[in-house]
Enzyme design. Structure first.
Site, PDB file in Angstrom:
ATOM      1  N   ASP A  35       0.869  -1.192   0.000  1.00 47.73           N
ATOM      2  CA  ASP A  35       0.000   0.000   0.000  1.00 47.73           C
ATOM      3  C   ASP A  35       0.899   1.233   0.000  1.00 47.73           C
ATOM      4  OD1 ASP A  35      -2.012   2.084   0.841  1.00 47.73           O
ATOM      5  OD2 ASP A  35      -3.262   0.353   1.254  1.00 47.73           O
ATOM      6  N   ASP A  53       3.926   2.556  -4.370  1.00 48.29           N
ATOM      7  CA  ASP A  53       2.916   3.233  -5.180  1.00 48.29           C
ATOM      8  C   ASP A  53       2.605   2.327  -6.367  1.00 48.29           C
ATOM      9  OD1 ASP A  53       1.388   4.730  -6.876  1.00 48.29           O
ATOM     10  OD2 ASP A  53       2.564   6.570  -6.636  1.00 48.29           O
ATOM     11  N   GLY A  78     -13.345   6.491  -2.167  1.00 45.25           N
ATOM     12  CA  GLY A  78     -13.953   7.031  -0.965  1.00 45.25           C
ATOM     13  C   GLY A  78     -15.463   6.936  -1.088  1.00 45.25           C
ATOM     14  N   CYS A 120     -21.070  -0.183  -7.937  1.00 45.14           N
ATOM     15  CA  CYS A 120     -21.094   1.061  -8.725  1.00 45.14           C
ATOM     16  C   CYS A 120     -20.997   0.797 -10.226  1.00 45.14           C
ATOM     17  CB  CYS A 120     -19.957   1.994  -8.311  1.00 45.14           C
ATOM     18  SG  CYS A 120     -20.203   2.676  -6.683  1.00 45.14           S
ATOM     19  N   TYR A 149     -15.681   6.131 -11.496  1.00 44.82           N
ATOM     20  CA  TYR A 149     -15.275   5.032 -10.607  1.00 44.82           C
ATOM     21  C   TYR A 149     -15.858   3.708 -11.093  1.00 44.82           C
ATOM     22  CZ  TYR A 149     -15.183   2.339  -6.207  1.00 44.82           C
ATOM     23  OH  TYR A 149     -15.010   1.373  -5.242  1.00 44.82           O
ATOM     24  N   ALA A 193     -21.188   6.167   3.953  1.00 39.58           N
ATOM     25  CA  ALA A 193     -22.390   6.534   4.720  1.00 39.58           C
ATOM     26  C   ALA A 193     -22.461   5.930   6.136  1.00 39.58           C
ATOM     27  CB  ALA A 193     -23.637   6.181   3.913  1.00 39.58           C
ATOM     28  N   LYS A 200     -21.551  11.237  12.991  1.00 38.35           N
ATOM     29  CA  LYS A 200     -22.487  12.335  13.252  1.00 38.35           C
ATOM     30  C   LYS A 200     -23.301  12.072  14.514  1.00 38.35           C
ATOM     31  CE  LYS A 200     -22.919  13.540   8.359  1.00 38.35           C
ATOM     32  NZ  LYS A 200     -23.780  13.691   7.197  1.00 38.35           N
ATOM     33  N   GLN A 220     -33.185   7.849  -0.166  1.00 37.97           N
ATOM     34  CA  GLN A 220     -32.404   6.968  -1.035  1.00 37.97           C
ATOM     35  C   GLN A 220     -32.078   5.681  -0.259  1.00 37.97           C
ATOM     36  OE1 GLN A 220     -31.550   9.954   0.176  1.00 37.97           O
ATOM     37  NE2 GLN A 220     -29.354  10.268   0.360  1.00 37.97           N
ATOM     38  N   ARG A 285     -30.332   1.037  -4.421  1.00 37.50           N
ATOM     39  CA  ARG A 285     -29.420  -0.029  -4.876  1.00 37.50           C
ATOM     40  C   ARG A 285     -29.478  -1.188  -3.892  1.00 37.50           C
ATOM     41  NH1 ARG A 285     -23.722   2.041  -5.844  1.00 37.50           N
ATOM     42  NH2 ARG A 285     -24.478   2.385  -7.952  1.00 37.50           N
TER      43      ARG A 285
HETATM   44  P1  NAD Z   1      -9.691   2.010   1.243  1.00 38.08           P
HETATM   45  O1  NAD Z   1      -9.614   3.345   0.623  1.00 38.08           O
HETATM   46  O2  NAD Z   1      -9.776   1.921   2.717  1.00 38.08           O
HETATM   47  O3  NAD Z   1      -8.478   1.098   0.761  1.00 38.08           O
HETATM   48  C1  NAD Z   1      -7.849   1.263  -0.485  1.00 38.08           C
HETATM   49  C2  NAD Z   1      -6.358   1.295  -0.232  1.00 38.08           C
HETATM   50  O4  NAD Z   1      -5.695   1.442  -1.503  1.00 38.08           O
HETATM   51  C3  NAD Z   1      -5.923   2.479   0.642  1.00 38.08           C
HETATM   52  O5  NAD Z   1      -5.231   2.038   1.796  1.00 38.08           O
HETATM   53  C4  NAD Z   1      -5.029   3.295  -0.260  1.00 38.08           C
HETATM   54  O6  NAD Z   1      -3.925   3.887   0.406  1.00 38.08           O
HETATM   55  C5  NAD Z   1      -4.556   2.227  -1.248  1.00 38.08           C
HETATM   56  N1  NAD Z   1      -4.034   2.875  -2.443  1.00 38.08           N
HETATM   57  C6  NAD Z   1      -4.555   3.936  -3.122  1.00 38.08           C
HETATM   58  N2  NAD Z   1      -3.735   4.303  -4.102  1.00 38.08           N
HETATM   59  C7  NAD Z   1      -2.669   3.461  -4.057  1.00 38.08           C
HETATM   60  C8  NAD Z   1      -1.478   3.360  -4.807  1.00 38.08           C
HETATM   61  N3  NAD Z   1      -1.214   4.204  -5.809  1.00 38.08           N
HETATM   62  N4  NAD Z   1      -0.588   2.390  -4.489  1.00 38.08           N
HETATM   63  C9  NAD Z   1      -0.840   1.535  -3.451  1.00 38.08           C
HETATM   64  N5  NAD Z   1      -1.956   1.591  -2.700  1.00 38.08           N
HETATM   65  C10 NAD Z   1      -2.859   2.550  -2.998  1.00 38.08           C
HETATM   66  O7  NAD Z   1     -10.938   1.282   0.553  1.00 38.08           O
HETATM   67  P2  NAD Z   1     -11.671  -0.082   0.940  1.00 38.08           P
HETATM   68  O8  NAD Z   1     -13.032   0.269   1.379  1.00 38.08           O
HETATM   69  O9  NAD Z   1     -10.813  -0.918   1.799  1.00 38.08           O
HETATM   70  O10 NAD Z   1     -11.814  -0.739  -0.511  1.00 38.08           O
HETATM   71  C11 NAD Z   1     -10.962  -1.794  -0.974  1.00 38.08           C
HETATM   72  C12 NAD Z   1     -11.356  -2.155  -2.392  1.00 38.08           C
HETATM   73  O11 NAD Z   1     -12.735  -2.545  -2.443  1.00 38.08           O
HETATM   74  C13 NAD Z   1     -11.220  -0.990  -3.380  1.00 38.08           C
HETATM   75  O12 NAD Z   1     -10.779  -1.474  -4.619  1.00 38.08           O
HETATM   76  C14 NAD Z   1     -12.631  -0.468  -3.516  1.00 38.08           C
HETATM   77  O13 NAD Z   1     -12.839   0.190  -4.739  1.00 38.08           O
HETATM   78  C15 NAD Z   1     -13.432  -1.752  -3.391  1.00 38.08           C
HETATM   79  N6  NAD Z   1     -14.812  -1.500  -2.943  1.00 38.08           N
HETATM   80  C16 NAD Z   1     -15.054  -1.120  -1.660  1.00 38.08           C
HETATM   81  C17 NAD Z   1     -16.366  -0.904  -1.247  1.00 38.08           C
HETATM   82  C18 NAD Z   1     -16.698  -0.514   0.157  1.00 38.08           C
HETATM   83  O14 NAD Z   1     -17.901  -0.439   0.465  1.00 38.08           O
HETATM   84  N7  NAD Z   1     -15.742  -0.251   1.039  1.00 38.08           N
HETATM   85  C19 NAD Z   1     -17.423  -1.058  -2.157  1.00 38.08           C
HETATM   86  C20 NAD Z   1     -17.133  -1.428  -3.459  1.00 38.08           C
HETATM   87  C21 NAD Z   1     -15.817  -1.670  -3.843  1.00 38.08           C
END
Ligand code: NAD
Length: 330
Positions: A35, A53, A78, A120, A149, A193, A200, A220, A285
């Site tokens: 990460d 990265d 996010g 999404c 996204y 949310a 909150k 929603q 959804r």
């Molecule tokens: P999160 O933001 O907590 O975790 C994502 C991680 O990716 C972060 O720690 C961030 O630092 C890391 N990251 C971002 N850019 C990076 C880079 N350039 N190099 C290395 N690491 C990088 O999100 P999450 O909720 O843990 O989601 C994990 C996965 O699940 C994601 O792919 C997200 O799109 C997917 N997802 C999550 C949800 C949800 O409800 N949380 C829903 C649908 C999909």
């Protein structure tokens, strides 16, 4: 899967990735996390954790060296506020991360690759009603995701399907529906949310001001899945032979207003909702879990009340200690 299997979890400093590392360690695997940041709220249990990265090709080659399975979770993401305001950034960063990670996994000889997609990706035209018909996997096409996204997630799903067909790497694709729980972002603009609502309500409890701001009219609808179910489900999918996209979420639909009331009841306070303009995402959804049950013989077990209660208590504790820290410093 043998517990000699070596696993890479990307995004291991994030909410789901951190919980997944803990779960995989409990199953006895050897785990590397990667990460751009370490987990925020507790130390990782990964055998190795590398700050990388993953937009960079050389970083992806380093992260995927010597591993058998890759769980690809890294993403610049996010809640609705972030997703609806950062289309170009999300497409660019996540596109680079996902292209480079799967190609590096292939070059380094990984045998399995699980990609974390999202609800999404589903078309906006099927989600215009709060009493939405739950979304089946095949509803994804004709495609019309609401945000960049979702488009990027959908494109990476296609990459995974083609890599499996042409390069024989076993890819798995999971579509999450609103995962929540403790140790996730709850402030700063990227929170989703359930965490925002817990913050909150906890703020209302700690300050005595009962007003809770809600984006839109609060009618929603969404379904919410607790993190422990999420990590168990991902692991089951990785171990399965199913390679098409699969929903992973709860199928109980609630409005955001109901979510607020549930959290207030857990906190033991009365709140007053103030509806303000703000990004709301699609109107409704929900996850259709028919295929999830058929493929995995399993579905999420933890009730929304139980999951919210664990999450609320953790966030209230975080806020109390932050407040104590401020008082001590003052
Ligand atoms: P999160 O933001 O907590 O975790 C994502 C991680 O990716 C972060 O720690 C961030 O630092 C890391 N990251 C971002 N850019 C990076 C880079 N350039 N190099 C290395 N690491 C990088 O999100 P999450 O909720 O843990 O989601 C994990 C996965 O699940 C994601 O792919 C997200 O799109 C997917 N997802 C999550 C949800 C949800 O409800 N949380 C829903 C649908 C999909």
């Amino acid at each position: 899967m043998s517990n000699q299997t070596k696993i890479l979890v990307t995004g291991a400093g994030g909410f789901i990735g951190h919980h997944l590392v803990t779960y995989l360690k409990e199953q006895g695997y050897w785990v590397r996390g990667a990460d751009i940041k370490e987990p925020e709220y507790e130390a990782t249990r990964a055998d190795e954790f590398e700050i990388l990265d993953l937009r960079r090709w050389d970083a992806c080659l380093q992260a995927t060296r010597g591993v058998d399975h890759v769980y690809a979770l890294a993403a610049d993401m996010g809640g609705m506020g972030f997703i609806s305001a950062n289309h170009a950034r999300i497409l660019y960063n996540n596109g680079l991360i996902n292209f480079h990670t799967i190609e590096a996994a292939r070059v380094n000889g990984a045998s399995r690759y699980l990609y974390t997609s999202s609800a999404c990706i589903y078309p906006e035209y099927l989600q215009t009603d709060a009493q939405v018909t739950a979304l089946k996997e095949e509803d994804a096409y004709p495609a019309q995701p609401q945000d960049a996204y979702g488009w990027e997630k959908l494109m990476t799903e296609r990459i995974c399907l083609h890599y499996r067909e042409e390069y024989k790497i076993e890819t798995r694709i999971v579509r999450f529906h609103n995962i929540f729980g403790p140790l996730g972002t709850w402030q700063g603009g990227r929170e989703k949310a359930p965490a925002a609502m817990c913050r909150k309500v906890a703020n209302a409890k700690l300050t005595g001001n009962p007003i809770i701001e809600i984006w839109g009219d609060g009618e929603q609808t969404r379904s919410f899945c607790y993190i422990d179910d999420c990590v168990e489900g991902i692991h089951k999918l990785m171990c399965s032979s199913y390679h098409e996209p699969l929903n992973l979420g709860q199928d109980r639909l609630v409005t955001i207003n109901q979510l607020a009331d549930m959290v207030a009841e857990i906190a033991g306070i009365r709140i007053r909702k103030k509806h303000i303009p703000g990004p709301q995402g699609v109107r409704g959804r929900n996850s259709d879990n028919t295929r999830l049950r058929a493929v995995l013989g399993w579905e999420p077990q933890i009730s929304l009340e139980d999951g919210l209660s664990r999450t609320y208590n953790w966030i209230e504790t975080q806020m109390r200690s932050a407040k104590k820290g401020l008082t001590a410093a003052a």
